[in-house]
Design a protein around this motif. Structure first.
Motif, PDB file in Angstrom:
ATOM      1  N   UNK A 167       0.828  -1.211   0.000  1.00  0.00           N
ATOM      2  CA  UNK A 167       0.000   0.000   0.000  1.00  0.00           C
ATOM      3  C   UNK A 167       0.863   1.262   0.000  1.00  0.00           C
ATOM      4  N   UNK A 168       0.722   2.091  -1.032  1.00  0.00           N
ATOM      5  CA  UNK A 168       1.427   3.360  -1.107  1.00  0.00           C
ATOM      6  C   UNK A 168       2.883   3.267  -1.513  1.00  0.00           C
ATOM      7  N   UNK A 169       3.349   2.080  -1.876  1.00  0.00           N
ATOM      8  CA  UNK A 169       4.756   1.906  -2.218  1.00  0.00           C
ATOM      9  C   UNK A 169       4.955   1.898  -3.728  1.00  0.00           C
ATOM     10  N   UNK A 170       6.148   2.318  -4.155  1.00  0.00           N
ATOM     11  CA  UNK A 170       6.504   2.267  -5.568  1.00  0.00           C
ATOM     12  C   UNK A 170       6.620   0.812  -6.015  1.00  0.00           C
ATOM     13  N   UNK A 174       7.712  -2.541  -3.850  1.00  0.00           N
ATOM     14  CA  UNK A 174       6.782  -3.657  -3.709  1.00  0.00           C
ATOM     15  C   UNK A 174       7.443  -4.967  -4.118  1.00  0.00           C
ATOM     16  N   UNK A 175       8.174  -4.931  -5.221  1.00  0.00           N
ATOM     17  CA  UNK A 175       8.884  -6.119  -5.677  1.00  0.00           C
ATOM     18  C   UNK A 175       9.906  -6.604  -4.669  1.00  0.00           C
ATOM     19  N   UNK A 176      10.579  -5.662  -4.025  1.00  0.00           N
ATOM     20  CA  UNK A 176      11.575  -6.024  -3.013  1.00  0.00           C
ATOM     21  C   UNK A 176      10.917  -6.683  -1.807  1.00  0.00           C
ATOM     22  N   UNK A 177       9.762  -6.151  -1.388  1.00  0.00           N
ATOM     23  CA  UNK A 177       9.050  -6.722  -0.242  1.00  0.00           C
ATOM     24  C   UNK A 177       8.587  -8.146  -0.570  1.00  0.00           C
ATOM     25  N   UNK A 178       8.037  -8.349  -1.760  1.00  0.00           N
ATOM     26  CA  UNK A 178       7.575  -9.676  -2.150  1.00  0.00           C
ATOM     27  C   UNK A 178       8.737 -10.660  -2.228  1.00  0.00           C
ATOM     28  N   UNK A 197      -3.931  -6.065  -2.289  1.00  0.00           N
ATOM     29  CA  UNK A 197      -4.704  -5.576  -3.424  1.00  0.00           C
ATOM     30  C   UNK A 197      -3.939  -5.744  -4.732  1.00  0.00           C
ATOM     31  N   UNK A 198      -2.604  -5.750  -4.653  1.00  0.00           N
ATOM     32  CA  UNK A 198      -1.785  -5.956  -5.833  1.00  0.00           C
ATOM     33  C   UNK A 198      -1.791  -7.454  -6.154  1.00  0.00           C
ATOM     34  N   UNK A 199      -2.808  -7.856  -6.913  1.00  0.00           N
ATOM     35  CA  UNK A 199      -3.070  -9.278  -7.127  1.00  0.00           C
ATOM     36  C   UNK A 199      -1.910  -9.964  -7.837  1.00  0.00           C
ATOM     37  N   UNK A 200      -1.372  -9.325  -8.858  1.00  0.00           N
ATOM     38  CA  UNK A 200      -0.285  -9.951  -9.613  1.00  0.00           C
ATOM     39  C   UNK A 200       0.926 -10.218  -8.719  1.00  0.00           C
TER      40      UNK A 200
END
Length: 239
Positions: A167-170, A174-178, A197-200
């Motif tokens: 949420x609210x991240x570039x 987001x890729x780094x967190x995943x 919410x970022x389903x992909x």
């Protein structure tokens, strides 16, 4: 006997007299990432809040590592091995990075183990190690998410309940967190129940997906199946 780390059966919960979750069933195996998907208002956050003890269930049961958690206090959930990172990251902005992380291990009586857990988080998140004395409000959004994750990981959970980490991240962050979640699973056996919410992004790292609609499970299948079934994606996930 079931091998599942978490078993949710017939779970009903809500706020006051208004139920939000209706007869929810799901399981999480040790070392498994399960993505909980659905539109806003589907009940995803309520599900995590109920599993962590913040919302009391009105029906069904939640079994973690063979123990029925009904009536268990929030602080006891942490001791049993359940970590919860709420939506909005939950960082205490007036406290330093180090103080925020130490909050996650306050319940530990063994100081040596508490320090070891803290050191492990700093090793996992080098930016936090460089900003130990920074206050929470001085951090970027990505760093705050690292801090929220780190505080939960100081407790060395076996199951992490993670609400909207992107949420609210570039997209890059987001890729780094995943990638980090996938790495933690592979290295430590951490199980994750991920609301996203970022389903992909969620399906790219998940083993299984559970889709909620109006508080009910409408689809439960392998993440790869959800990714590859265009009709199912259009019907329930909006892409």
């Amino acid at each position: 006997m079931s091998s599942a780390l978490l078993e949710v059966e017939g779970l009903t919960a809500g706020y006051g007299a208004a139920p939000v979750l209706h007869d929810v069933n799901l399981t999480v195996q040790p070392g498994e990432i399960v993505a909980v998907l659905g539109a806003n208002g589907a009940g995803k956050t309520t599900l995590l809040r109920t599993l962590s003890g913040l919302v009391r269930s009105t029906g069904g049961k939640v079994v973690f590592d063979g123990v029925d958690l009904r009536g268990t206090r929030v602080e006891q959930m942490v001791r049993r091995g359940i970590g919860h990172v709420p939506e909005g990251r939950g960082v205490v902005t007036e406290l330093t990075v180090d103080e925020n992380l130490r909050l996650g291990g306050l319940w530990r009586k063994d100081r040596a183990e508490a320090k070891k857990a803290l050191d492990e988080v700093y090793e996992l998140f080098p930016p936090l190690a460089q900003r130990r004395t920074f206050a929470g409000h001085q951090l970027s959004g990505g760093e705050r998410q690292m801090l929220a994750l780190g505080r939960a990981l100081v407790g060395r959970p076996r199951l992490l309940l993670l609400d909207e980490p992107s949420l609210g991240l570039a997209p890059k962050v987001t890729g780094q967190i995943m990638a980090l979640l996938r790495d933690l699973r592979e290295r430590t056996g951490l199980a994750v129940l991920l609301v996203e919410q970022n389903v992909r992004s969620a399906l790219s790292i998940a083993d299984e997906g559970v889709v909620l609609a109006l508080g009910r499970v409408v689809v439960r299948n392998k993440a790869a199946t959800l990714r590859d079934d265009a009709d199912l994606r259009h019907a329930y996930l909006g892409f």
